[in-house]
Motif scaffolding. Structure first.
Motif, PDB file in Angstrom:
ATOM      1  N   TRP A 101      -4.654  35.965   6.778  1.00 42.50           N
ATOM      2  CA  TRP A 101      -3.944  37.357   6.788  1.00 42.50           C
ATOM      3  C   TRP A 101      -3.673  38.761   7.071  1.00 42.50           C
ATOM      4  O   TRP A 101      -2.631  39.106   6.822  1.00 42.50           O
ATOM      5  CB  TRP A 101      -5.172  37.762   5.412  1.00 42.50           C
ATOM      6  CG  TRP A 101      -4.638  38.619   4.238  1.00 42.50           C
ATOM      7  CD1 TRP A 101      -3.400  38.668   3.176  1.00 42.50           C
ATOM      8  CD2 TRP A 101      -5.133  39.754   3.940  1.00 42.50           C
ATOM      9  NE1 TRP A 101      -3.577  39.641   2.568  1.00 42.50           N
ATOM     10  CE2 TRP A 101      -4.438  40.441   2.861  1.00 42.50           C
ATOM     11  CE3 TRP A 101      -6.335  39.933   3.738  1.00 42.50           C
ATOM     12  CZ2 TRP A 101      -4.710  41.391   2.314  1.00 42.50           C
ATOM     13  CZ3 TRP A 101      -6.251  41.869   3.339  1.00 42.50           C
ATOM     14  CH2 TRP A 101      -5.998  42.165   2.486  1.00 42.50           C
ATOM     15  N   ASP A 104      -0.231  38.146   9.150  1.00 50.70           N
ATOM     16  CA  ASP A 104       1.043  38.410   8.738  1.00 50.70           C
ATOM     17  C   ASP A 104       0.656  39.180   7.217  1.00 50.70           C
ATOM     18  O   ASP A 104       0.735  38.600   6.600  1.00 50.70           O
ATOM     19  CB  ASP A 104       1.654  37.229   8.324  1.00 50.70           C
ATOM     20  CG  ASP A 104       2.867  37.263   7.520  1.00 50.70           C
ATOM     21  OD1 ASP A 104       3.373  38.488   7.446  1.00 50.70           O
ATOM     22  OD2 ASP A 104       3.261  36.168   6.957  1.00 50.70           O
ATOM     23  N   ILE A 105       0.278  40.494   6.711  1.00 51.96           N
ATOM     24  CA  ILE A 105      -0.242  41.436   6.267  1.00 51.96           C
ATOM     25  C   ILE A 105       0.558  41.275   4.783  1.00 51.96           C
ATOM     26  O   ILE A 105       0.646  40.755   3.696  1.00 51.96           O
ATOM     27  CB  ILE A 105       0.056  42.855   6.455  1.00 51.96           C
ATOM     28  CG1 ILE A 105      -1.497  42.923   5.043  1.00 51.96           C
ATOM     29  CG2 ILE A 105       0.824  43.329   6.850  1.00 51.96           C
ATOM     30  CD1 ILE A 105      -2.756  43.009   5.303  1.00 51.96           C
ATOM     31  N   GLU A 106       2.818  41.169   5.242  1.00 51.51           N
ATOM     32  CA  GLU A 106       3.120  41.448   4.628  1.00 51.51           C
ATOM     33  C   GLU A 106       3.296  39.861   3.512  1.00 51.51           C
ATOM     34  O   GLU A 106       3.883  40.296   2.217  1.00 51.51           O
ATOM     35  CB  GLU A 106       4.503  41.564   5.456  1.00 51.51           C
ATOM     36  CG  GLU A 106       4.691  43.521   5.705  1.00 51.51           C
ATOM     37  CD  GLU A 106       4.753  43.558   4.371  1.00 51.51           C
ATOM     38  OE1 GLU A 106       6.014  43.701   3.439  1.00 51.51           O
ATOM     39  OE2 GLU A 106       4.666  44.826   4.165  1.00 51.51           O
ATOM     40  N   HIS A 107       3.130  38.677   4.174  1.00 52.56           N
ATOM     41  CA  HIS A 107       4.083  37.553   3.348  1.00 52.56           C
ATOM     42  C   HIS A 107       2.654  36.601   3.092  1.00 52.56           C
ATOM     43  O   HIS A 107       2.697  35.949   3.266  1.00 52.56           O
ATOM     44  CB  HIS A 107       5.135  37.147   4.142  1.00 52.56           C
ATOM     45  CG  HIS A 107       6.246  37.837   4.069  1.00 52.56           C
ATOM     46  ND1 HIS A 107       6.787  38.036   3.663  1.00 52.56           N
ATOM     47  CD2 HIS A 107       6.288  38.564   5.668  1.00 52.56           C
ATOM     48  CE1 HIS A 107       7.878  39.229   3.921  1.00 52.56           C
ATOM     49  NE2 HIS A 107       7.383  39.523   5.053  1.00 52.56           N
ATOM     50  N   ALA A 108       1.298  36.722   4.040  1.00 53.63           N
ATOM     51  CA  ALA A 108       0.509  35.372   4.229  1.00 53.63           C
ATOM     52  C   ALA A 108      -0.219  35.775   2.806  1.00 53.63           C
ATOM     53  O   ALA A 108      -0.020  37.034   1.961  1.00 53.63           O
ATOM     54  CB  ALA A 108      -0.831  36.612   5.186  1.00 53.63           C
ATOM     55  N   ARG A 109      -0.738  34.646   1.927  1.00 50.61           N
ATOM     56  CA  ARG A 109      -1.534  34.600   1.073  1.00 50.61           C
ATOM     57  C   ARG A 109      -2.803  33.201   0.903  1.00 50.61           C
ATOM     58  O   ARG A 109      -3.095  32.766   0.327  1.00 50.61           O
ATOM     59  CB  ARG A 109      -0.520  33.664  -0.156  1.00 50.61           C
ATOM     60  CG  ARG A 109       0.240  34.963  -0.284  1.00 50.61           C
ATOM     61  CD  ARG A 109       1.764  34.990  -1.620  1.00 50.61           C
ATOM     62  NE  ARG A 109       0.389  34.383  -2.822  1.00 50.61           N
ATOM     63  CZ  ARG A 109       0.950  32.757  -3.105  1.00 50.61           C
ATOM     64  NH1 ARG A 109       1.062  31.875  -2.538  1.00 50.61           N
ATOM     65  NH2 ARG A 109       0.479  32.433  -4.348  1.00 50.61           N
ATOM     66  N   HIS A 111      -5.617  34.336   0.073  1.00 56.39           N
ATOM     67  CA  HIS A 111      -6.244  33.771  -1.060  1.00 56.39           C
ATOM     68  C   HIS A 111      -5.538  33.183  -1.992  1.00 56.39           C
ATOM     69  O   HIS A 111      -6.483  32.810  -3.230  1.00 56.39           O
ATOM     70  CB  HIS A 111      -7.194  35.533  -0.865  1.00 56.39           C
ATOM     71  CG  HIS A 111      -5.967  36.259  -1.248  1.00 56.39           C
ATOM     72  ND1 HIS A 111      -4.687  36.397  -2.184  1.00 56.39           N
ATOM     73  CD2 HIS A 111      -5.598  37.399   0.119  1.00 56.39           C
ATOM     74  CE1 HIS A 111      -4.252  37.351  -1.508  1.00 56.39           C
ATOM     75  NE2 HIS A 111      -4.201  37.641  -0.601  1.00 56.39           N
ATOM     76  N   GLU A 114      -1.321  37.590  -4.481  1.00 54.33           N
ATOM     77  CA  GLU A 114      -0.367  38.290  -3.728  1.00 54.33           C
ATOM     78  C   GLU A 114       0.115  38.677  -2.460  1.00 54.33           C
ATOM     79  O   GLU A 114      -0.817  38.637  -2.307  1.00 54.33           O
ATOM     80  CB  GLU A 114      -0.293  39.705  -5.160  1.00 54.33           C
ATOM     81  CG  GLU A 114       0.180  39.192  -5.956  1.00 54.33           C
ATOM     82  CD  GLU A 114       0.683  40.821  -7.171  1.00 54.33           C
ATOM     83  OE1 GLU A 114       1.369  41.264  -7.421  1.00 54.33           O
ATOM     84  OE2 GLU A 114      -0.782  41.179  -6.666  1.00 54.33           O
ATOM     85  N   SER A 115       0.782  38.381  -2.339  1.00 49.10           N
ATOM     86  CA  SER A 115       1.065  38.492  -0.871  1.00 49.10           C
ATOM     87  C   SER A 115       1.733  40.290  -0.606  1.00 49.10           C
ATOM     88  O   SER A 115       1.956  40.871  -1.840  1.00 49.10           O
ATOM     89  CB  SER A 115       2.080  37.820  -0.146  1.00 49.10           C
ATOM     90  OG  SER A 115       3.515  38.802  -0.260  1.00 49.10           O
ATOM     91  N   LEU A 116       1.059  40.703   0.137  1.00 49.79           N
ATOM     92  CA  LEU A 116       1.877  42.357   0.552  1.00 49.79           C
ATOM     93  C   LEU A 116       2.946  42.855  -0.596  1.00 49.79           C
ATOM     94  O   LEU A 116       3.207  43.397  -1.257  1.00 49.79           O
ATOM     95  CB  LEU A 116       1.216  43.041   2.012  1.00 49.79           C
ATOM     96  CG  LEU A 116       1.656  44.500   1.630  1.00 49.79           C
ATOM     97  CD1 LEU A 116       0.784  45.509   0.665  1.00 49.79           C
ATOM     98  CD2 LEU A 116       1.120  45.078   3.076  1.00 49.79           C
ATOM     99  N   GLN A 118       5.327  40.396  -2.323  1.00 54.64           N
ATOM    100  CA  GLN A 118       4.982  39.708  -3.729  1.00 54.64           C
ATOM    101  C   GLN A 118       4.393  41.904  -5.017  1.00 54.64           C
ATOM    102  O   GLN A 118       5.062  41.715  -5.321  1.00 54.64           O
ATOM    103  CB  GLN A 118       3.888  39.280  -3.779  1.00 54.64           C
ATOM    104  CG  GLN A 118       4.940  38.307  -3.895  1.00 54.64           C
ATOM    105  CD  GLN A 118       4.142  36.205  -3.782  1.00 54.64           C
ATOM    106  OE1 GLN A 118       2.806  37.435  -3.828  1.00 54.64           O
ATOM    107  NE2 GLN A 118       4.935  35.397  -3.989  1.00 54.64           N
TER     108      GLN A 118
END
Length: 189
Positions: A101, A104-109, A111, A114-116, A118
């Motif tokens: 996560w 790729d803090i912007e897009h990884a999900r 969990h 939501e991604s950052l 989204q």
């Protein structure tokens, strides 16, 4: 125009627990917290709230907004949804998932929530609808994530850098738009 952001007061959650959109209770009486925040805002010279407090529907924000005055509840101001990590201690989550996560803090999900990106799209949608043409101060009771996304957006800086800025429970943040653009009047006051 000023954008006044108040972080909700401390909650009844153990330190180190991921609680994003979990609806958790406040640790102390909401009326006392509201009085403390109003006194601090007055001392700091923060513009008075005229048009009501915009707030997340989660109890920790909505109850404070109601205690401060008229509440304008909007789900777009909810904290980031952490999916399967909600309510779990960060130390109990598989480290490899957290690392994926973070990579790729912007897009990884990792969990499943939501991604950052989204989350930010949702929060910025609220901002565009509410603040684009505002001529007076807009007051918001929000979560740390919402406040950081809004600050990064208006200041034109990377969201990842704002994630590291300290933001205490009950903190006051004041951002100001002028002809020269947006600036920070106060952070974590």
């Amino acid at each position: 125009m000023d954008l006044v952001l108040i972080r909700h007061p401390e909650v009844v959650v153990d330190a180190g627990v991921c609680y994003g959109q979990s609806d958790v209770a406040l640790a102390r009486d909401v009326r006392e917290s509201a009085l403390d925040i109003q006194a601090r805002m007055k001392k700091l010279g923060v513009p008075a709230c005229i048009d009501g407090w915009h707030a997340s529907p989660l109890l920790r924000c909505a109850s404070l907004a109601r205690a401060l005055g008229e509440a304008r509840i909007d789900a777009r101001l909810s904290e980031m949804h952490f999916g399967a990590w909600e309510g779990r201690a960060w130390n109990d989550i598989d480290r490899a998932l957290i690392d994926a996560w973070a990579a790729d803090i912007e897009h990884a999900r990792a969990h499943g929530g939501e991604s950052l990106a989204q989350f930010s799209e949702r929060v910025i949608g609220w901002f565009d609808d509410t603040c684009a043409d505002a001529s007076r101060a807009v007051h918001v009771v929000a979560h740390a994530g919402v406040m950081r996304v809004l600050a990064a957006h208006v200041l034109g800086i990377e969201r990842a850098s704002v994630l590291r800025w300290a933001l205490d429970f009950g903190a006051v943040v004041q951002l100001r738009r002028s002809d020269a653009g947006w600036s920070v009047v106060r952070w974590n006051a």
